[in-house]
Enzyme design. Structure first.
Site, PDB file in Angstrom:
ATOM      1  N   HIS A  92     -33.991  16.868 -48.605  1.00 31.29           N
ATOM      2  CA  HIS A  92     -32.702  17.550 -48.550  1.00 31.29           C
ATOM      3  C   HIS A  92     -32.368  18.239 -49.876  1.00 31.29           C
ATOM      4  CE1 HIS A  92     -28.281  17.618 -49.122  1.00 31.29           C
ATOM      5  NE2 HIS A  92     -28.330  18.182 -47.943  1.00 31.29           N
ATOM      6  N   GLU A  95     -34.026  21.436 -50.006  1.00 27.63           N
ATOM      7  CA  GLU A  95     -33.358  22.421 -49.152  1.00 27.63           C
ATOM      8  C   GLU A  95     -32.390  23.265 -49.979  1.00 27.63           C
ATOM      9  OE1 GLU A  95     -29.869  22.176 -45.858  1.00 27.63           O
ATOM     10  OE2 GLU A  95     -31.454  20.667 -45.673  1.00 27.63           O
ATOM     11  N   HIS A  96     -31.768  22.659 -50.978  1.00 31.13           N
ATOM     12  CA  HIS A  96     -30.893  23.398 -51.886  1.00 31.13           C
ATOM     13  C   HIS A  96     -31.705  24.209 -52.899  1.00 31.13           C
ATOM     14  CE1 HIS A  96     -26.866  21.419 -51.086  1.00 31.13           C
ATOM     15  NE2 HIS A  96     -27.697  20.642 -50.406  1.00 31.13           N
ATOM     16  N   GLU A 172     -21.909  16.836 -51.975  1.00 30.44           N
ATOM     17  CA  GLU A 172     -22.142  16.722 -50.544  1.00 30.44           C
ATOM     18  C   GLU A 172     -22.105  15.257 -50.094  1.00 30.44           C
ATOM     19  OE1 GLU A 172     -25.229  18.483 -47.169  1.00 30.44           O
ATOM     20  OE2 GLU A 172     -25.537  18.925 -49.294  1.00 30.44           O
TER      21      GLU A 172
END
Length: 473
Positions: A92, A95-96, A172
């Site tokens: 994840h 992903e950024h 997040e």
């Protein structure tokens, strides 16, 4: 806002759904070659083609000539279950980071190129796979392929960007902690799957993200995001051979780095089964509502009877006529939102019920939900319920295919999970073939298992929960 009984789409577990559109996977033809063997697929069988590309990546396309767009994604068969302890949340985090710039493009440049053609560029991470995708006009498919491949395989992962995005990911996680439904889903998985990798949150933890170095991220990316683990899926107004040429060219560098690696088969399951950590988990939260998830272990995606499970799930809580919605909301007014969901992984799965209600009504909600589950376990579903569920599944499956992004997702998931494409006609036939007795047998098997429950709400400790929950502990 989620209307009526629509389950929320969780960015942190995109696999959790209410079963609508569940299909059946069929074996594809023999050994497809670089030229692109034809395979039966979601729509016209002649519209779906598959190629093995140089470097080990696979390409699956579906031609939809009546649209003016193309949805395409680079799927990697790597997710949070593949992370070690010090890598928790790496997929994840990447992903950024991968959108922050490459050797040829800055982050602003990537955004400007896609904005200039009205395109969409995004990604999502799940427990067993990751997808980077684009949606563009058919005239801009070459640009989308080039940008996607550049982002996924040639990112720079600059130290400054690692630190910048560390703060974003931590924010997040804080947002997740402020969203009771997201938090509840992760608490339920942790409780049901225990120490198994499926029990870990896709997003990682605050400690793992704070401690993750650039070297750890780079090693995970370079070591796991190899072309033999990639599936490129595309649907829309396209030419398969042209897309194959464009993708092969865009992945030249990644293919060279992956030389000598063998193709990655779909996850076959057979690994250690999850063992739940407890029967009841509570996360105290000063929210206005109590949020409940109550469920049981479910079959893996390789277990026979997938269509029967989809019918059971849909009849239980997949629509406004479902038994749970009628009993909990319509007849008693106990909750605004109540639904059931199923998740199927390579090694395990789950069937669960969600409800959000006033804290003082939680005990009554739990009692009604447990009564519904017990009733279906002992008596099955009526013929009318099975027929309605079958109709809902057929409609959801066919209507979903009117969208190129849905077709692309179906292609990518099928290739990664099963190594073959699903036939629409066969999927519909399997749904039609489900009988009330088949559903009754499945319900008796699944819903007589010990229940697992997770609660997020204004309770300090488990002793504060209603007796209908405490007796699970």
């Amino acid at each position: 806002m989620h209307e009526k009984n629509d389950p929320p789409a969780s960015a942190r577990n995109p696999e959790r759904g209410n079963g609508a559109g569940a299909g059946v996977v069929l074996p594809g033809p023999g050994s497809p070659g670089v030229g692109g063997a034809r395979a039966g697929g979601p729509g016209d069988a002649d519209a779906v083609r598959r190629s093995d590309l140089p470097g080990g990546a696979r390409l699956v396309t579906e031609t939809v000539p009546w649209v003016r767009s193309v949805a395409l994604g680079i799927w990697i068969g790597i997710g949070s279950v593949d992370e070690t302890g010090d890598q928790a949340g790496a997929a994840h985090y990447l992903e950024h980071l991968l959108f922050k710039g490459t050797g040829r493009r800055t982050a602003a440049g990537i955004a400007e190129e896609m904005d200039a053609v009205g395109g969409e560029l995004n990604a999502f991470t799940a427990k067993e796979h990751t997808c980077y995708y684009a949606h563009v006009l058919d005239d801009d498919v070459a640009l989308a392929i080039d940008v996607l491949a550049d982002v996924v395989t040639e990112a720079e992962l600059a130290h400054t960007d690692v630190e910048l995005e560390r703060g974003v990911v931590l924010e997040e996680i804080s947002m997740r902690d402020d969203d009771p439904e997201d938090l509840l889903g992760e608490l339920f998985d942790e409780t049901l799957f225990g120490e198994h990798a499926l029990g870990r949150p896709v997003i990682g933890s605050e400690d793992s993200i704070r401690g993750m170095s650039r070297d750890t991220l780079h090693e995970f990316w370079r070591g796991e995001y190899t072309t033999p683990r990639m599936v490129v899926a595309a649907a829309g107004n396209l030419d398969h051979d042209r897309v194959a040429d464009l993708v092969s060219q865009a992945l030249v560098g990644a293919s060279e780095r992956s030389r000598g690696l063998t193709a990655e088969p779909p996850r076959t399951g057979g690994g250690p089964r999850p063992v739940r950590s407890s029967a009841l988990a509570l996360h105290p939260d000063e929210s206005e509502q109590a949020h409940l998830m109550l469920g049981v272990p479910g079959p893996s995606r390789h277990t026979p009877g997938r269509a029967a499970l989809a019918v059971l799930n849909t009849a239980l809580g997949g629509g406004l006529s479902s038994r749970l919605f009628q009993q909990v909301r319509e007849q008693r007014g106990l909750a605004y939102q109540v639904y059931s969901s199923q998740v199927r992984y390579a090694d395990a799965g789950s069937l669960a019920v969600y409800a959000g209600c006033a804290p003082e009504r939680l005990g009554e909600v739990v009692a009604v939900v447990r009564d519904v589950l017990a009733g279906v376990a002992s008596d099955g579903l009526t013929e009318a319920e099975v027929l309605r569920a079958q109709g809902a599944l057929r409609g959801g499956l066919v209507l979903g295919l009117e969208d190129t992004a849905s077709r692309m997702n179906r292609l990518g998931r099928s290739e990664l999970d099963h190594g073959r494409q699903r036939s629409l006609s066969e999927s519909l036939a399997r749904i039609e073939a489900v009988t009330p007795s088949e559903v009754a047998d499945l319900a008796a098997e699944l819903l007589t298992q010990p229940l697992t429950a997770a609660v997020v709400g204004p309770y300090d400790e488990i002793d504060d929960l209603p007796a209908a929950l405490r007796d699970l502990a």
